[in-house]
Design a protein around this motif. Structure first.
Motif, PDB file in Angstrom:
ATOM      1  N   SER A  63       0.840  -1.206   0.096  1.00  0.00           N
ATOM      2  CA  SER A  63       0.031   0.022  -0.065  1.00  0.00           C
ATOM      3  C   SER A  63       0.936   1.328   0.000  1.00  0.00           C
ATOM      4  O   SER A  63       0.488   2.246  -0.589  1.00  0.00           O
ATOM      5  CB  SER A  63      -0.810   0.078   1.273  1.00  0.00           C
ATOM      6  OG  SER A  63      -0.161  -0.045   2.342  1.00  0.00           O
ATOM      7  N   ASN A  64       2.042   1.008   0.632  1.00  0.00           N
ATOM      8  CA  ASN A  64       2.917   2.303   1.012  1.00  0.00           C
ATOM      9  C   ASN A  64       4.347   1.882   1.422  1.00  0.00           C
ATOM     10  O   ASN A  64       4.432   0.698   1.675  1.00  0.00           O
ATOM     11  CB  ASN A  64       2.458   3.134   2.004  1.00  0.00           C
ATOM     12  CG  ASN A  64       1.831   2.818   3.344  1.00  0.00           C
ATOM     13  OD1 ASN A  64       0.706   2.074   3.384  1.00  0.00           O
ATOM     14  ND2 ASN A  64       2.860   2.301   4.168  1.00  0.00           N
ATOM     15  N   HIS A  65       5.366   2.850   1.460  1.00  0.00           N
ATOM     16  CA  HIS A  65       6.448   2.472   1.780  1.00  0.00           C
ATOM     17  C   HIS A  65       6.672   1.931   3.315  1.00  0.00           C
ATOM     18  O   HIS A  65       5.915   2.491   4.273  1.00  0.00           O
ATOM     19  CB  HIS A  65       7.556   3.274   1.440  1.00  0.00           C
ATOM     20  CG  HIS A  65       7.475   4.529   2.096  1.00  0.00           C
ATOM     21  ND1 HIS A  65       7.888   4.744   3.341  1.00  0.00           N
ATOM     22  CD2 HIS A  65       7.376   5.810   1.617  1.00  0.00           C
ATOM     23  CE1 HIS A  65       7.839   6.021   3.884  1.00  0.00           C
ATOM     24  NE2 HIS A  65       7.559   6.545   2.907  1.00  0.00           N
ATOM     25  N   THR A  66       7.373   1.163   3.831  1.00  0.00           N
ATOM     26  CA  THR A  66       7.511   0.830   5.005  1.00  0.00           C
ATOM     27  C   THR A  66       7.746   1.759   6.055  1.00  0.00           C
ATOM     28  O   THR A  66       7.855   1.270   7.127  1.00  0.00           O
ATOM     29  CB  THR A  66       8.412  -0.623   5.098  1.00  0.00           C
ATOM     30  OG1 THR A  66       9.943  -0.327   5.005  1.00  0.00           O
ATOM     31  CG2 THR A  66       7.814  -1.791   4.158  1.00  0.00           C
ATOM     32  N   GLY A  67       8.449   2.732   5.639  1.00  0.00           N
ATOM     33  CA  GLY A  67       8.781   3.948   6.692  1.00  0.00           C
ATOM     34  C   GLY A  67       7.493   4.546   7.442  1.00  0.00           C
ATOM     35  O   GLY A  67       7.955   5.003   8.593  1.00  0.00           O
ATOM     36  N   TYR A  68       6.598   4.200   6.915  1.00  0.00           N
ATOM     37  CA  TYR A  68       5.292   4.292   7.947  1.00  0.00           C
ATOM     38  C   TYR A  68       5.032   3.638   8.817  1.00  0.00           C
ATOM     39  O   TYR A  68       4.314   3.794   9.938  1.00  0.00           O
ATOM     40  CB  TYR A  68       3.953   4.550   6.781  1.00  0.00           C
ATOM     41  CG  TYR A  68       3.905   5.518   6.066  1.00  0.00           C
ATOM     42  CD1 TYR A  68       3.423   6.798   6.500  1.00  0.00           C
ATOM     43  CD2 TYR A  68       4.338   5.597   4.722  1.00  0.00           C
ATOM     44  CE1 TYR A  68       3.245   7.899   5.597  1.00  0.00           C
ATOM     45  CE2 TYR A  68       4.223   6.586   3.701  1.00  0.00           C
ATOM     46  CZ  TYR A  68       3.799   7.743   4.458  1.00  0.00           C
ATOM     47  OH  TYR A  68       3.323   8.879   3.300  1.00  0.00           O
ATOM     48  N   GLY A  69       5.733   2.522   8.867  1.00  0.00           N
ATOM     49  CA  GLY A  69       5.423   1.664  10.038  1.00  0.00           C
ATOM     50  C   GLY A  69       4.324   0.611   9.929  1.00  0.00           C
ATOM     51  O   GLY A  69       4.278  -0.741  10.512  1.00  0.00           O
ATOM     52  N   GLN A  70       3.442   0.940   9.044  1.00  0.00           N
ATOM     53  CA  GLN A  70       2.301  -0.071   8.518  1.00  0.00           C
ATOM     54  C   GLN A  70       1.982  -0.166   7.125  1.00  0.00           C
ATOM     55  O   GLN A  70       1.916   1.010   6.593  1.00  0.00           O
ATOM     56  CB  GLN A  70       1.238   0.275   9.681  1.00  0.00           C
ATOM     57  CG  GLN A  70       0.981   0.200  11.085  1.00  0.00           C
ATOM     58  CD  GLN A  70      -0.293   0.727  11.760  1.00  0.00           C
ATOM     59  OE1 GLN A  70      -0.757   1.779  11.385  1.00  0.00           O
ATOM     60  NE2 GLN A  70      -0.783  -0.059  12.846  1.00  0.00           N
ATOM     61  N   TRP A  71       1.739  -1.182   6.704  1.00  0.00           N
ATOM     62  CA  TRP A  71       1.348  -1.161   5.487  1.00  0.00           C
ATOM     63  C   TRP A  71       0.531  -2.571   5.310  1.00  0.00           C
ATOM     64  O   TRP A  71       0.361  -3.734   5.946  1.00  0.00           O
ATOM     65  CB  TRP A  71       2.708  -1.326   4.461  1.00  0.00           C
ATOM     66  CG  TRP A  71       3.397  -2.597   4.798  1.00  0.00           C
ATOM     67  CD1 TRP A  71       3.681  -3.777   4.180  1.00  0.00           C
ATOM     68  CD2 TRP A  71       4.675  -2.545   5.750  1.00  0.00           C
ATOM     69  NE1 TRP A  71       4.502  -4.497   4.637  1.00  0.00           N
ATOM     70  CE2 TRP A  71       5.017  -3.883   5.627  1.00  0.00           C
ATOM     71  CE3 TRP A  71       5.167  -1.624   6.656  1.00  0.00           C
ATOM     72  CZ2 TRP A  71       6.184  -4.345   6.373  1.00  0.00           C
ATOM     73  CZ3 TRP A  71       6.167  -2.120   7.582  1.00  0.00           C
ATOM     74  CH2 TRP A  71       6.634  -3.480   7.471  1.00  0.00           C
TER      75      TRP A  71
END
Length: 283
Positions: free
Chosen positions: A40-48
């Motif tokens: 869904s998004n890059h892993t830098g958000y901590g959740q995907w």
């Protein structure tokens, strides 16, 4: 130019193929993306959400492309973040197949493993795999300064040390090296540098350092440098144009206040960048 880009994919934001493909297309190149993850998004958000794509499925996609005659038309294979040894095996096998069909084709590898501030952020097996198997198979490599140090097992604090490390990479097999995020003593305060080298020499360019983290900027940089270098045959020219385009992309992103790269909004920068930074020859 036809570019086979084997990288990650995110639906929201711009990293991996989601960062590399559009700038290359905007330059007029044909890009065939093969995804190694679908997040869904890059892993830098901590959740995907989403998952890694099995190596067998990646290989099956490439096999089917070959059945259409596509691999024989590839001018360059581009790879970035590699989540596991199985994906590396597929990439290396694909490079070998492409080069057997088109000996003029090149392999450009961005050996993603970490950075000076965060250290390594990939599985411990990946840096060794990149150093021992992947980078020696590449024609063009685009490490940051931290990654260059690991690949060569050398100190890379000064320009002289960085150049010696570049020579060590040449000895491993690649013919062209782009070093990003170069931070050496003696540069003007508030700046950052990028260095490119091949058999004809080495060049460096200095830009203002924009104080924010831009996930995906390395993916854009590797893609643009590869395209410009193959189009012009000049490391200095490719360095100058890539730097100008990426700085404008980062500047626009920083001014927007958004976390994600303003990749589409900055599209004119890939073709007609406004900035031009001086390129200095080191040797």
């Amino acid at each position: 130019m036809n570019i086979l880009s084997i990288q990650s994919h995110v639906s929201y934001g711009h990293v991996g193929n989601s960062a590399a493909v559009f700038p290359l297309q905007r330059l007029g190149h044909e890009v065939w993306p093969v995804y190694t993850v679908n997040f869904s998004n890059h892993t830098g958000y901590g959740q995907w959400g989403g998952s890694a794509i099995p190596a067998s499925e990646v290989a099956a996609i490439i096999d089917a492309m070959d059945a259409r005659g596509a691999l024989a038309k590839v001018d360059a294979v581009l790879s970035g973040y590699q989540g596991g040894a199985d994906i590396a095996d597929v990439i290396l096998a694909t490079v070998a197949r492409v080069k057997a069909l088109n000996p003029k084709a090149v392999y450009a590898c961005d050996p993603v493993m970490g950075n000076a501030k965060s250290g390594c952020f990939v599985h411990p097996d990946i840096p060794v795999l990149l150093r021992d198997r992947v980078v020696p198979a590449a024609d063009i490599v685009t490490p940051n300064q931290f990654e260059l140090g690991f690949l060569t097992q050398r100190e890379v604090q000064t320009i002289e040390q960085t150049l010696r490390a570049v020579d060590a990479v040449f000895a491993m097999g690649p013919r062209t090296v782009l070093v990003t995020s170069v931070e050496c003593p003696g540069r003007p305060e508030g700046t950052i540098e990028m260095l490119a080298a091949d058999a004809r020499g080495a060049w460096i360019v200095t830009t203002p350092h924009l104080p924010f983290k831009a996930n995906g900027s390395g993916d854009v940089t590797a893609a643009l440098f590869t395209a410009h270098y193959l189009s012009t045959g000049s490391a200095a020219e490719a360095l100058a144009t890539t730097t100008a385009s990426v700085f404008e992309l980062l500047e626009r992103t920083h001014q927007s206040g958004e976390r994600e790269l303003q990749l589409v909004q900055a599209q004119e920068a890939y073709v007609h960048p406004k900035h031009r930074f001086a390129v200095r020859q080191l040797r």
